[in-house]
Design a protein around this motif. Sequence first.
Motif, PDB file in Angstrom:
ATOM      1  N   GLY A  47      31.608  37.508  59.453  1.00 49.15           N
ATOM      2  CA  GLY A  47      32.290  37.975  58.251  1.00 49.15           C
ATOM      3  C   GLY A  47      33.280  36.962  57.722  1.00 49.15           C
ATOM      4  N   ARG A  48      34.057  36.385  58.619  1.00 43.39           N
ATOM      5  CA  ARG A  48      35.049  35.376  58.227  1.00 43.39           C
ATOM      6  C   ARG A  48      34.352  34.131  57.670  1.00 43.39           C
ATOM      7  N   THR A  49      33.262  33.726  58.316  1.00 45.53           N
ATOM      8  CA  THR A  49      32.519  32.552  57.865  1.00 45.53           C
ATOM      9  C   THR A  49      31.916  32.788  56.484  1.00 45.53           C
ATOM     10  N   LEU A  50      31.305  33.955  56.290  1.00 51.37           N
ATOM     11  CA  LEU A  50      30.691  34.267  54.997  1.00 51.37           C
ATOM     12  C   LEU A  50      31.739  34.359  53.897  1.00 51.37           C
ATOM     13  N   GLN A  51      32.885  34.945  54.204  1.00 44.70           N
ATOM     14  CA  GLN A  51      33.960  35.064  53.215  1.00 44.70           C
ATOM     15  C   GLN A  51      34.471  33.678  52.800  1.00 44.70           C
ATOM     16  N   THR A  52      34.656  32.800  53.760  1.00 44.20           N
ATOM     17  CA  THR A  52      35.118  31.444  53.451  1.00 44.20           C
ATOM     18  C   THR A  52      34.044  30.668  52.699  1.00 44.20           C
ATOM     19  N   PHE A  53      32.777  30.820  53.120  1.00 47.03           N
ATOM     20  CA  PHE A  53      31.673  30.170  52.410  1.00 47.03           C
ATOM     21  C   PHE A  53      31.653  30.616  50.952  1.00 47.03           C
ATOM     22  N   ALA A  54      31.783  31.922  50.730  1.00 39.13           N
ATOM     23  CA  ALA A  54      31.750  32.456  49.357  1.00 39.13           C
ATOM     24  C   ALA A  54      32.890  31.884  48.522  1.00 39.13           C
ATOM     25  N   ALA A  55      34.083  31.816  49.082  1.00 36.78           N
ATOM     26  CA  ALA A  55      35.230  31.269  48.349  1.00 36.78           C
ATOM     27  C   ALA A  55      35.016  29.786  48.040  1.00 36.78           C
ATOM     28  N   ASN A  56      34.514  29.041  49.025  1.00 39.24           N
ATOM     29  CA  ASN A  56      34.261  27.615  48.812  1.00 39.24           C
ATOM     30  C   ASN A  56      33.146  27.385  47.793  1.00 39.24           C
ATOM     31  N   LEU A  57      32.089  28.216  47.862  1.00 38.76           N
ATOM     32  CA  LEU A  57      30.995  28.107  46.910  1.00 38.76           C
ATOM     33  C   LEU A  57      31.483  28.455  45.506  1.00 38.76           C
ATOM     34  N   HIS A  58      32.329  29.462  45.409  1.00 43.38           N
ATOM     35  CA  HIS A  58      32.905  29.844  44.117  1.00 43.38           C
ATOM     36  C   HIS A  58      33.669  28.673  43.511  1.00 43.38           C
ATOM     37  N   ALA A  59      34.479  28.017  44.320  1.00 39.11           N
ATOM     38  CA  ALA A  59      35.251  26.871  43.839  1.00 39.11           C
ATOM     39  C   ALA A  59      34.326  25.736  43.391  1.00 39.11           C
ATOM     40  N   LEU A  60      33.232  25.514  44.131  1.00 37.53           N
ATOM     41  CA  LEU A  60      32.290  24.475  43.759  1.00 37.53           C
ATOM     42  C   LEU A  60      31.597  24.809  42.440  1.00 37.53           C
ATOM     43  N   LEU A  61      31.167  26.058  42.293  1.00 35.95           N
ATOM     44  CA  LEU A  61      30.489  26.474  41.065  1.00 35.95           C
ATOM     45  C   LEU A  61      31.443  26.460  39.864  1.00 35.95           C
ATOM     46  N   ALA A  62      32.717  26.701  40.110  1.00 33.87           N
ATOM     47  CA  ALA A  62      33.710  26.709  39.020  1.00 33.87           C
ATOM     48  C   ALA A  62      33.914  25.318  38.424  1.00 33.87           C
ATOM     49  N   GLN A  63      33.469  24.297  39.141  1.00 34.95           N
ATOM     50  CA  GLN A  63      33.602  22.927  38.643  1.00 34.95           C
ATOM     51  C   GLN A  63      32.680  22.662  37.452  1.00 34.95           C
ATOM     52  N   GLY A  64      31.717  23.557  37.236  1.00 36.44           N
ATOM     53  CA  GLY A  64      30.867  23.431  36.053  1.00 36.44           C
ATOM     54  C   GLY A  64      29.411  23.238  36.386  1.00 36.44           C
ATOM     55  N   PRO A  65      28.565  23.283  35.349  1.00 34.92           N
ATOM     56  CA  PRO A  65      27.121  23.132  35.523  1.00 34.92           C
ATOM     57  C   PRO A  65      26.764  21.802  36.159  1.00 34.92           C
ATOM     58  N   GLY A  66      25.725  21.853  36.993  1.00 36.49           N
ATOM     59  CA  GLY A  66      25.218  20.621  37.602  1.00 36.49           C
ATOM     60  C   GLY A  66      26.002  20.164  38.800  1.00 36.49           C
ATOM     61  N   THR A  67      26.994  20.955  39.240  1.00 30.85           N
ATOM     62  CA  THR A  67      27.775  20.513  40.394  1.00 30.85           C
ATOM     63  C   THR A  67      27.248  21.082  41.686  1.00 30.85           C
ATOM     64  N   ALA A  68      26.348  22.039  41.652  1.00 30.51           N
ATOM     65  CA  ALA A  68      25.800  22.617  42.877  1.00 30.51           C
ATOM     66  C   ALA A  68      24.304  22.695  42.786  1.00 30.51           C
TER      67      ALA A  68
END
Length: 134
Positions: free
Chosen positions: A113-134
Motif C-alpha cells: 500500500g505504501r509503495t503504491l501510494q508513493t508510486f502514484a504520487a511520483n507518477l502524478h508529478a511526472l505526468l504533471a510535467q506535461g505531454p510526452g514526459t512519460a
Amino acid sequence: MTDIDRVAPCVPNTRVTGRAGQDSYDVQISAAVGPLVVTAAGNITLAEHDDATRREVLRVVARDADGDMLADATVAIVLTQGASGTDAAVHSSVELGGIGIFVAEDTLDEVAGRTLQTFAANLHALLAQGPGTA
C-alpha cells in the motif's frame, strides 16, 4: 508511459541499471519489509502496450543475490482523462517467493500500500510535467 527509464524510478527505491532488450529493463529495487531491508535485482518488461486505450502491462520479476525469485508481478496501467488531469488506474497481481513467504500478510499489505501510494504520487508529478514526459 512507455518510457521505463522515466517511469521505473517512480517506484520507491527503484533505479534502472541497464537495458535487457527493446522493451526490457534491468532495475535494482530495495524495500523495507518489517525490520528487514531487501535489495533485489529485477527486470521490468513492457509486455503489452495499446496507444488507443492508453493501456500497458508491465511484468516485473525480482530476484535475490542468489538468483532466487522474490516477486513475480504483472502490473496493468490504464490512463484516462479526468476532470482535473490524467487519472491512472493501476492493477497488480504479485506472486511472492524467498523471504516474502515468511512475512506476515498484514506487513506485506502495508508495504504494498505504501509503495503504491508513493508510486502514484511520483507518477502524478511526472505526468504533471506535461505531454510526452512519460
